[in-house]
Design a protein around this motif. Structure first.
Motif, PDB file in Angstrom:
ATOM      1  N   SER A  28      -3.147 -11.701  11.203  1.00 42.45           N
ATOM      2  CA  SER A  28      -3.002 -10.314  10.388  1.00 42.45           C
ATOM      3  C   SER A  28      -2.085 -10.856   9.208  1.00 42.45           C
ATOM      4  O   SER A  28      -2.423 -10.691   7.872  1.00 42.45           O
ATOM      5  N   PHE A  29      -1.106 -11.502   9.267  1.00 42.36           N
ATOM      6  CA  PHE A  29      -0.192 -11.835   8.270  1.00 42.36           C
ATOM      7  C   PHE A  29      -0.777 -12.957   7.375  1.00 42.36           C
ATOM      8  O   PHE A  29      -0.955 -12.964   6.170  1.00 42.36           O
ATOM      9  N   HIS A  55      -3.488 -11.544   5.131  1.00 39.96           N
ATOM     10  CA  HIS A  55      -2.608 -10.737   4.011  1.00 39.96           C
ATOM     11  C   HIS A  55      -2.308 -12.028   2.943  1.00 39.96           C
ATOM     12  O   HIS A  55      -2.444 -11.759   1.562  1.00 39.96           O
ATOM     13  N   SER A  78      -5.325 -13.138   0.997  1.00 36.70           N
ATOM     14  CA  SER A  78      -5.588 -12.330   0.158  1.00 36.70           C
ATOM     15  C   SER A  78      -4.746 -12.220  -1.235  1.00 36.70           C
ATOM     16  O   SER A  78      -5.257 -12.101  -2.314  1.00 36.70           O
ATOM     17  N   ALA A  79      -3.567 -12.182  -0.643  1.00 39.39           N
ATOM     18  CA  ALA A  79      -2.493 -11.909  -2.182  1.00 39.39           C
ATOM     19  C   ALA A  79      -2.628 -13.235  -2.747  1.00 39.39           C
ATOM     20  O   ALA A  79      -2.464 -13.167  -3.887  1.00 39.39           O
ATOM     21  N   ALA A 137       2.270  -8.750  -4.845  1.00 35.01           N
ATOM     22  CA  ALA A 137       1.932  -8.531  -3.455  1.00 35.01           C
ATOM     23  C   ALA A 137       2.850  -9.026  -2.219  1.00 35.01           C
ATOM     24  O   ALA A 137       3.153  -8.337  -1.165  1.00 35.01           O
ATOM     25  N   LEU A 138       2.950 -10.258  -2.393  1.00 40.71           N
ATOM     26  CA  LEU A 138       3.524 -11.133  -1.420  1.00 40.71           C
ATOM     27  C   LEU A 138       4.371 -12.117  -2.172  1.00 40.71           C
ATOM     28  O   LEU A 138       3.823 -12.596  -3.292  1.00 40.71           O
TER      29      LEU A 138
END
Length: 186
Positions: free
Chosen positions: A23-24, A27, A30-31, A40-41
């Motif tokens: 999941s991380f 994410h 995507s960021a 976002a990150l």
């Protein structure tokens, strides 16, 4: 950022929970692929990532190595954005200021570089932290070879009334930030 799963821990060794890691990483991908400057990150978020340890989870070392490479990519992007925002001179001055603050902290006398955890509490072993920070002083003052990966991998045993973990971790994070700020884009 590969979608290839990591090897799994076997036997009694625990590893990172697969779902949390997957999941991380999704994410993070995507960021990173968004290609805009919206926050976002960040590299710091990557550095602070933590996952539950479970039986049959992903082996820790390969995940940590991948996170290090991802952090490097985010840091390079952040460095480039910062240079666009403040110019090269502003960016150099900011990195120099952070490096000077860190150097002042880690140049203190051995045994007095960080706050103590307290007489009844455990903290990082003072001698081990001082050994690592001695090497970092060499990096900042003499250009001794130390890599971000070596700083990230620093681990310390615990002792009663040792150095406060959160303070040591914050300084080591700042060292990595400075190292990544001055590392040329590959």
């Amino acid at each position: 950022m590969s979608s290839t799963p990591f090897p799994r821990a076997t036997g009694r060794t625990k590893g990172y929970e697969q779902r949390s890691v997957d999941s991380f990483l999704a994410h993070a991908r995507s960021a990173f692929e968004r290609r805009d400057d919206a926050v976002a990150l960040t590299a710091d978020d990557i550095r602070q990532a933590a996952f539950p340890l479970v039986k049959n989870g992903y082996e820790i070392a390969p995940v940590d190595a991948a996170l290090g490479r991802i952090e490097d990519a985010f840091a390079a992007r952040e460095r480039d954005a910062r240079i666009r925002a403040v110019g090269v001179d502003g960016w150099v001055e900011q990195a120099r200021t952070t490096a000077q603050i860190v150097l002042e902290r880690i140049s203190r006398p051995r045994g007095h570089r960080f706050r103590r955890a307290g007489v009844l509490r455990y903290g990082y072993r003072i001698d081990e932290v001082d050994l690592v920070t001695d090497k970092l002083v060499g990096y900042f003052e003499h250009g001794d070879r130390v890599t971000p990966e070596q700083v990230r991998a620093a681990a310390f045993r615990m002792q009663r009334n040792g150095y406060a973990e959160e303070q040591v971790d914050a300084v080591l994070d700042a060292v990595v930030e400075v190292m990544l700020a001055v590392t040329p884009t590959r």
